[in-house]
Design an enzyme around this catalytic site. Structure first.
Site, PDB file in Angstrom:
ATOM      1  N   ASP A   1     -21.386  20.644  -3.580  1.00  0.00           N
ATOM      2  CA  ASP A   1     -21.681  21.918  -2.910  1.00  0.00           C
ATOM      3  C   ASP A   1     -22.323  22.962  -3.810  1.00  0.00           C
ATOM      4  O   ASP A   1     -23.130  23.746  -3.354  1.00  0.00           O
ATOM      5  CB  ASP A   1     -20.374  22.486  -2.309  1.00  0.00           C
ATOM      6  CG  ASP A   1     -20.616  23.580  -1.278  1.00  0.00           C
ATOM      7  OD1 ASP A   1     -21.457  23.382  -0.378  1.00  0.00           O
ATOM      8  OD2 ASP A   1     -19.961  24.641  -1.357  1.00  0.00           O
TER       9      ASP A   1
ATOM     10  N   TYR B   1      -9.695  31.640   6.123  1.00  0.00           N
ATOM     11  CA  TYR B   1     -10.499  30.435   6.277  1.00  0.00           C
ATOM     12  C   TYR B   1     -11.481  30.192   5.130  1.00  0.00           C
ATOM     13  O   TYR B   1     -12.328  31.046   4.835  1.00  0.00           O
ATOM     14  CB  TYR B   1     -11.297  30.463   7.602  1.00  0.00           C
ATOM     15  CG  TYR B   1     -11.904  29.107   7.856  1.00  0.00           C
ATOM     16  CD1 TYR B   1     -11.137  28.091   8.418  1.00  0.00           C
ATOM     17  CD2 TYR B   1     -13.201  28.803   7.452  1.00  0.00           C
ATOM     18  CE1 TYR B   1     -11.645  26.815   8.582  1.00  0.00           C
ATOM     19  CE2 TYR B   1     -13.719  27.524   7.619  1.00  0.00           C
ATOM     20  CZ  TYR B   1     -12.932  26.539   8.186  1.00  0.00           C
ATOM     21  OH  TYR B   1     -13.432  25.275   8.345  1.00  0.00           O
TER      22      TYR B   1
ATOM     23  N   ARG C   1     -17.148  30.858   8.077  1.00  0.00           N
ATOM     24  CA  ARG C   1     -17.562  32.045   7.336  1.00  0.00           C
ATOM     25  C   ARG C   1     -18.101  33.093   8.304  1.00  0.00           C
ATOM     26  O   ARG C   1     -18.677  32.757   9.339  1.00  0.00           O
ATOM     27  CB  ARG C   1     -18.651  31.691   6.323  1.00  0.00           C
ATOM     28  CG  ARG C   1     -18.144  31.018   5.049  1.00  0.00           C
ATOM     29  CD  ARG C   1     -19.281  30.782   4.060  1.00  0.00           C
ATOM     30  NE  ARG C   1     -20.237  29.827   4.572  1.00  0.00           N
ATOM     31  CZ  ARG C   1     -21.405  30.126   5.117  1.00  0.00           C
ATOM     32  NH1 ARG C   1     -21.807  31.390   5.181  1.00  0.00           N
ATOM     33  NH2 ARG C   1     -22.203  29.194   5.574  1.00  0.00           N
TER      34      ARG C   1
ATOM     35  N   LYS D   1     -17.630  30.277  -2.641  1.00  0.00           N
ATOM     36  CA  LYS D   1     -18.859  30.994  -2.289  1.00  0.00           C
ATOM     37  C   LYS D   1     -18.922  32.359  -2.976  1.00  0.00           C
ATOM     38  O   LYS D   1     -19.989  32.814  -3.367  1.00  0.00           O
ATOM     39  CB  LYS D   1     -18.958  31.164  -0.774  1.00  0.00           C
ATOM     40  CG  LYS D   1     -18.881  29.861  -0.001  1.00  0.00           C
ATOM     41  CD  LYS D   1     -20.004  28.919  -0.366  1.00  0.00           C
ATOM     42  CE  LYS D   1     -19.845  27.597   0.360  1.00  0.00           C
ATOM     43  NZ  LYS D   1     -20.975  26.691   0.123  1.00  0.00           N
TER      44      LYS D   1
ATOM     45  N   ARG E   1     -12.513  20.903   8.527  1.00  0.00           N
ATOM     46  CA  ARG E   1     -12.824  20.529   7.137  1.00  0.00           C
ATOM     47  C   ARG E   1     -11.676  19.771   6.483  1.00  0.00           C
ATOM     48  O   ARG E   1     -10.517  19.897   6.879  1.00  0.00           O
ATOM     49  CB  ARG E   1     -13.095  21.795   6.316  1.00  0.00           C
ATOM     50  CG  ARG E   1     -14.264  22.627   6.812  1.00  0.00           C
ATOM     51  CD  ARG E   1     -15.404  22.641   5.854  1.00  0.00           C
ATOM     52  NE  ARG E   1     -16.629  23.176   6.437  1.00  0.00           N
ATOM     53  CZ  ARG E   1     -17.801  23.131   5.817  1.00  0.00           C
ATOM     54  NH1 ARG E   1     -17.906  22.592   4.616  1.00  0.00           N
ATOM     55  NH2 ARG E   1     -18.876  23.618   6.387  1.00  0.00           N
TER      56      ARG E   1
ATOM     57  N   HIS F   1     -26.549  26.604  -4.371  1.00  0.00           N
ATOM     58  CA  HIS F   1     -25.836  25.889  -3.302  1.00  0.00           C
ATOM     59  C   HIS F   1     -26.372  24.452  -3.276  1.00  0.00           C
ATOM     60  O   HIS F   1     -27.102  24.069  -2.366  1.00  0.00           O
ATOM     61  CB  HIS F   1     -26.096  26.608  -1.974  1.00  0.00           C
ATOM     62  CG  HIS F   1     -25.210  26.180  -0.841  1.00  0.00           C
ATOM     63  ND1 HIS F   1     -25.542  26.392   0.473  1.00  0.00           N
ATOM     64  CD2 HIS F   1     -23.999  25.560  -0.818  1.00  0.00           C
ATOM     65  CE1 HIS F   1     -24.589  25.928   1.260  1.00  0.00           C
ATOM     66  NE2 HIS F   1     -23.642  25.414   0.508  1.00  0.00           N
TER      67      HIS F   1
ATOM     68  N   SER G   1     -25.613  25.000   4.737  1.00  0.00           N
ATOM     69  CA  SER G   1     -24.267  24.610   5.131  1.00  0.00           C
ATOM     70  C   SER G   1     -24.296  23.591   6.272  1.00  0.00           C
ATOM     71  O   SER G   1     -25.033  23.762   7.240  1.00  0.00           O
ATOM     72  CB  SER G   1     -23.492  25.856   5.575  1.00  0.00           C
ATOM     73  OG  SER G   1     -23.466  26.787   4.522  1.00  0.00           O
TER      74      SER G   1
ATOM     75  N   CYS H   1     -25.516  20.631   6.338  1.00  0.00           N
ATOM     76  CA  CYS H   1     -26.801  19.938   6.475  1.00  0.00           C
ATOM     77  C   CYS H   1     -26.897  18.718   5.575  1.00  0.00           C
ATOM     78  O   CYS H   1     -27.998  18.216   5.299  1.00  0.00           O
ATOM     79  CB  CYS H   1     -27.952  20.894   6.212  1.00  0.00           C
ATOM     80  SG  CYS H   1     -28.152  22.094   7.551  1.00  0.00           S
TER      81      CYS H   1
END
Ligand code: GTP
Ligand code: SPV
Ligand code: MN
Length: 593
Positions: A286, A208, A80, A217, A378, A237, A259, A261
């Site tokens: 998420d 991406y 991002r 998001k 990912r 989130h 993110s 974590c």
């Protein structure tokens, strides 16, 4: 409505608002072809075959990884970009000091310029999608127009894509309008712009993940949080999990970690063997949409239908469920590729391959200096691949949340776990959260920054007003979730993690669940309630001593004085919209230290 495989590619909705908007965007972008997705399996097969033909996807070894594909993004386009992400409200103050802002008129003009004729020689995919279980009162419809086949295929995994979205929409005009043009992937022209007042998104110059899968998001968090404030709900989130006790008792927990974590890992954890009869199942990994129910509890749904998860570090010890999840029908992006069309990444089981191609496609050996897989590589996998998927993941009403957990990546200061004294203290814990930045966003990795409620990059309006919303909604929640703070990442003087993490996090989760049910004791400290070593389960954790637990839970006055100073710096930035209640909470915190 016709939904035969022969007709895929053609328009399958009678909704005039959709048809008119698509016609308008076709006029703007000038694609050579328009493909209307219907979400059928036949369509998926055909589009996948086309992606393979065009070299966008590479079919992986069918014996080792059935149904799996490999994708490489442009090396300048791997995460991002927060600098290129904008919230375009009428007034800058509404977007607030933590968001990039440009007036909608100006941004529309700029982006319409970029998009004009941008799909010449290309295909526009019309991707209708539903965020949330069908018929859920919380679900939302979006339509993404994209010239990326990779995006169309990924949206088919990450959302409930196709005809189902038109069914939910009916004749209504209320859907998110998302436009994505890859352009030439020039970072100079990369821009992810949100127009909350129009329920619209335009993303250009990237291909991406979070920049371009507009349901995630952009809609589910940035536009979602904006709509949530107007309509009385939360877009967060957060992962959502269910903890099932041996008695059959189910407790639902939501957790906000920034993110990369640990949300995906925590949402699928396998309890250590001596927690016999305990089980964790996943509702989401998420994003959570949460709304107060008529019974006074807070109900949560996962708007997504798939996981776009961090690959590096995933192995059969850290996350066996994820290894199963990604063993079939998965798209891998930016990992390393072996000669037998298998994939590899740092932290995978077994030794590294003697040679392979790295995420950029360059030859790699174990003696290479660079990483074989990008740290933000990912997987894209449907939630139905998850061996511990909760049946509640499809429940339109959602699940009642008993605990909300906030947690950052902190090598010091923050103990393994503590509990807020009450809701407003809990809001303060979330609002002041700090975390080391990760590879999920471009730039700054490793630096501690304030990331309130893990929403710094995702809040679609003024952060001060967002805290006010958290305080206000409490009135509608008669049985508010208990609030906790965790940190899996505290380190010792040698820089080693103090806590084994992953499955062992069940020990923390068990204490949290027991606290919610009034079963576990806690000691009061200046920062909140903490487990005493007596109530915290350290059994069968070989080599882990009570002293180590105390080191993990230590509250250093020096570190905490520095911490509240950082809270103050952050609060100053938000000052004009910061709820007074949080300033009082900070005063109280200082007086207790
Ligand atoms: P986003 O998808 O970016 O929002 O991230 P996420 O919060 O779902 O993060 P994820 O679970 O994918 O974890 C990211 C990284 O943290 C991986 O490299 C994991 O191996 C690591 N990680 C997750 N849980 C733990 C833990 O308990 N301890 C330690 N030390 N590392 C962890
Ligand atoms: C995150 O960065 O928090 C993610 C990955 O979940 S992305 O979808 O790329 O934003
Ligand atoms: Mn995320």
């Amino acid at each position: 409505m016709i939904m035969t495989e022969e007709c895929f590619g053609r328009c399958t909705t009678g909704n005039q608002f959709v048809r008119e908007w698509v016609a308008e965007m076709v006029k703007l972008c000038h694609p050579d072809q328009v493909h209307w997705c219907n979400g059928s399996p036949g369509e998926r097969n055909a589009l996948t075959a086309e992606a393979v033909r065009k070299g966008i996807l590479l079919k992986l070894n069918e014996q080792k990884l059935p149904g799996c594909y490999y994708h490489r993004s442009n090396p300048n386009d791997v995460a991002r970009v927060e600098q290129a992400t904008f919230i375009c409200t009428k007034d800058q103050e509404e977007a607030g000091p933590t968001n990039n802002w440009l007036a909608p008129k100006e941004m529309y003009a700029r982006l319409r310029g970029y998009c004009s004729g941008a799909m010449r020689g290309r295909t526009m995919y019309v991707v209708p999608y539903l965020m949330g279980p069908p018929s859920s009162p919380l679900a939302k419809v979006g339509i993404e127009l994209t010239d990326s086949l990779y995006v169309a295929l990924s949206m088919g995994v990450m959302t409930r894509m196709g005809q189902i979205a038109y069914e939910q929409l009916g004749d209504d005009d209320e859907f998110n309008r998302g436009l994505h043009c890859m352009l030439d992937l020039n970072p100079e022209r990369r821009c992810i712009a949100h127009f909350p007042q129009d329920n619209a998104i335009i993303s250009v110059g990237s291909n991406y993940g979070g920049n371009v899968l507009l349901g995630k998001k952009c809609l589910a968090l940035r536009i979602g949080s904006y709509l949530g404030r107007q309509e009385g709900w939360f877009a967060e989130h957060m992962l959502i999990l269910c903890v099932e006790a041996p008695s059959g008792e189910k407790t639902y927990v939501a957790a906000a970690f920034p993110s990369a974590c640990g949300k995906t890992n925590f949402a699928m954890l396998i309890p250590p063997t001596h927690f016999k009869g305990w089980k964790v199942t996943t509702i989401g990994d998420d994003i959570a949409w949460m709304k107060p129910g008529t019974d006074g509890r807070l109900y949560a749904i996962n708007p997504e239908a798939g996981y776009f998860g961090v690959v590096p570090g995933t192995n059969s010890k850290s996350n066996p469920n994820a290894m199963q999840l990604i063993s079939h029908d998965t798209i891998y992006t930016n990992v390393a590729l072996t000669s037998d069309l298998d994939v590899w990444w740092e932290g995978k089981d077994g030794p590294p391959p003697d040679e392979c191609l790295d995420w950029k496609g360059e030859p790699w050996t174990p003696s290479s200096k660079n990483k074989a897989a990008h740290p933000n590589s990912r997987f894209t996998a449907p939630m139905t691949n998850n061996p511990v998927l909760a049946s509640e993941a499809n429940d339109p009403q959602g699940v009642p949340i008993s605990a909300i957990i906030f947690g950052g990546r902190r090598s010091d200061t923050m103990p393994l776990v503590y509990q807020a004294f009450d809701w407003i203290h809990g809001v303060y814990l979330g609002a002041t959260m700090g975390s080391e930045m990760t590879a999920a966003a471009v730039g700054g990795a490793g630096q501690v920054r304030r990331d309130p409620m893990a929403m710094l990059p995702f809040c679609g309006y003024n952060m001060g007003d967002y805290f006010r919303h958290w305080i206000n909604l409490h009135r509608l929640i008669k049985h508010p979730p208990r609030v906790f703070h965790v940190n899996w990442f505290r380190k010792d003087k040698r820089g080693e993690f103090l806590w084994p993490g992953f499955g062992e996090n069940m020990r923390v989760l068990k204490w949290i669940v027991d606290r919610c049910h009034g079963r576990a004791e806690a000691n009061e400290t200046p920062i909140g309630w903490v487990p005493s070593p007596k109530t915290f389960d350290l059994n069968e954790l070989p080599g882990f001593t009570v002293e180590q637990f105390e080191q993990l839970q230590a509250i250093s006055h020096e570190e905490w004085h520095r911490e509240v100073q950082l809270h103050d710096e952050f609060f100053l930035k938000l000052h004009p919209h910061l709820p007074k209640e949080l300033i009082f909470e900070r005063e109280l915190q200082i007086s207790r230290l």
